[in-house]
Structures are given as structure tokens and as C-alpha cells.
Design a protein around this motif. Structure first.
Motif, short mmCIF file in Angstrom:
data_model
loop_
_atom_site.label_atom_id
_atom_site.label_comp_id
_atom_site.label_asym_id
_atom_site.label_seq_id
_atom_site.Cartn_x
_atom_site.Cartn_y
_atom_site.Cartn_z
N ALA A 105 0.84 -1.21 0.00
CA ALA A 105 0.00 0.00 0.00
C ALA A 105 0.87 1.26 0.00
CB ALA A 105 -0.94 0.00 1.21
N SER A 106 1.96 1.24 0.77
CA SER A 106 2.88 2.38 0.80
C SER A 106 3.52 2.59 -0.56
CB SER A 106 3.98 2.18 1.85
OG SER A 106 3.44 2.25 3.14
N LEU A 107 3.99 1.50 -1.18
CA LEU A 107 4.60 1.62 -2.51
C LEU A 107 3.63 2.22 -3.51
CD1 LEU A 107 6.62 -1.68 -3.01
CD2 LEU A 107 7.51 0.64 -2.90
N GLU A 108 2.40 1.77 -3.45
CA GLU A 108 1.37 2.28 -4.36
C GLU A 108 1.20 3.79 -4.19
OE1 GLU A 108 -3.34 1.60 -4.63
OE2 GLU A 108 -2.15 -0.25 -4.79
N ALA A 109 1.18 4.24 -2.94
CA ALA A 109 1.00 5.68 -2.66
C ALA A 109 2.20 6.48 -3.15
CB ALA A 109 0.78 5.89 -1.17
N TYR A 110 3.40 5.98 -2.91
CA TYR A 110 4.60 6.67 -3.39
C TYR A 110 4.60 6.74 -4.91
CZ TYR A 110 7.17 7.28 0.98
OH TYR A 110 7.60 7.71 2.21
N ASN A 111 4.32 5.62 -5.56
CA ASN A 111 4.33 5.59 -7.02
C ASN A 111 3.26 6.51 -7.61
OD1 ASN A 111 6.53 3.91 -7.45
ND2 ASN A 111 5.30 2.09 -7.15
N GLU A 112 2.12 6.58 -6.94
CA GLU A 112 1.05 7.47 -7.41
C GLU A 112 1.52 8.92 -7.44
OE1 GLU A 112 -3.00 9.02 -5.47
OE2 GLU A 112 -2.92 6.84 -5.72
N ILE A 113 2.19 9.33 -6.39
CA ILE A 113 2.68 10.72 -6.31
C ILE A 113 3.82 10.94 -7.32
CG2 ILE A 113 3.86 12.39 -4.84
CD1 ILE A 113 2.21 11.18 -2.50
N LEU A 114 4.75 10.01 -7.35
CA LEU A 114 5.90 10.17 -8.23
C LEU A 114 5.51 10.13 -9.71
CD1 LEU A 114 8.48 8.04 -6.24
CD2 LEU A 114 8.67 10.49 -6.75
N ASN A 115 4.44 9.42 -10.03
CA ASN A 115 4.03 9.29 -11.43
C ASN A 115 2.90 10.23 -11.83
OD1 ASN A 115 5.92 7.21 -11.81
ND2 ASN A 115 4.48 5.69 -11.05
N ASP A 116 2.49 11.11 -10.93
CA ASP A 116 1.41 12.06 -11.22
C ASP A 116 1.91 13.12 -12.19
OD1 ASP A 116 -0.61 13.97 -11.26
OD2 ASP A 116 -0.94 13.92 -9.10
N SER A 117 1.46 13.04 -13.43
CA SER A 117 1.94 13.97 -14.46
C SER A 117 1.40 15.39 -14.27
CB SER A 117 1.56 13.44 -15.85
OG SER A 117 0.16 13.31 -15.95
#
Length: 151
Positions: A105-117
Motif C-alpha cells: 500500500a505504501s509503494l502504491e502511494a509513493y508511485n502514485e505521487i511520483l508518477n502524477d503527471s
């Protein structure tokens, strides 16, 4: 919503997950029998404490206030961890499975922010998030390895 406010809100979401992870790791460390696994979990508690301070500093750089605690979802997850450990014949394996679930769940949240164009992060913030995300991925890989060893 101002740009800096949007970023700090996203960072506060990560901070909340970090608080939850720290508490979850503490609980798991108290429940496992293996000294090696317990040391791994206690190291993650310290790591998440450090992550929290880094995120708080970034949030304050944006002129916003950091959140003070974890989430209701995290509280419920820890209650579930207590229950599954109580009912399980292999508490260490169950604790590691729950740690794994939280880390995903943490990885998903980090990736969501990092990949938010729609949101371009300042380089310093992006570097912190990438480093933290990579450390979470490494912890997840290690917890999976321990889980396989104890099962």
C-alpha cells in the motif's frame, strides 16, 4: 488549491502512511519469535521514524503543517494484525504477511505521487520520495524472503 498546498497534502498522505507503518512494524516486532526477524522489523521502525521527519521537513518547506498521527485504516490494520497473530499457529509468518500488505500500500502511494503527471515535484522532494520508495521496496523484498524462510 495552490500548487504547494497540493504537494503538501500529498506529502501529508505519505506521512500518515509512514506513521501507520512505524506503528505496524512496532507491533509486528513485539509479536514475532525470531530474533533476526525482530531486528529487521525494529530497523524498519527506526527507518520509518526517519522517513517521518524527512516528510515533515518537506511539508514545512511548503509552508504547511504536517499531520500529527496515523489513519483509522492503519488502526484497523493493526487490530487485524493482533487478531491474526492470536489465531495463527505461525505468528511470525502472519506478521510478515501483514507487513507485506502494508508495504504494498505504501509503494502504491509513493508511485502514485511520483508518477502524477499533473504535479511536478521539486527535485529535492522527488529525490527524497524516490529514496524512501526504493527503501520500502527493499524492505518488502526482505520481508518476503523472511516469510518464505519461516513458512
Amino acid at each position: 488549491m495552490r500548487y504547494t498546498e497540493k504537494i503538501s497534502n500529498k506529502l501529508n498522505e505519505l506521512l500518515e502512511l509512514t506513521y501507520d507503518a512505524e506503528k505496524g512494524y512496532k507491533l509486528a516486532a513485539a509479536k514475532v519469535d525470531s530474533p533476526t526477524v525482530r531486528n529487521f522489523l525494529n530497523d524498519r521502525v527506526k527507518q520509518r521514524y526517519t522517513f517521518g521527519h524527512e516528510l515533515k521537513a518537506e511539508i514545512q518547506e511548503f509552508g504547511q503543517l504536517p499531520d500529527k498521527g496515523g489513519s483509522v485504516k492503519g488502526d484497523l490494520h493493526r487490530i487485524w494484525m493482533n487478531l491474526t497473530e492470536t489465531l495463527s499457529s505461525n505468528g511470525t509468518e502472519k506478521m510478515l504477511k501483514e507487513v507485506e500488505r502494508g508495504e504494498k500500500a505504501s509503494l502504491e502511494a509513493y508511485n502514485e505521487i511520483l508518477n502524477d503527471s499533473d504535479m511536478v515535484l521539486p527535485p529535492s522532494t522527488e529525490q527524497i520520495l524516490i529514496r524512501q520508495r526504493d527503501a520500502i521496496q527493499a524492505a518488502l523484498n526482505t520481508s518476503i524472503m523472511y516469510e518464505e524462510l519461516v513458512s
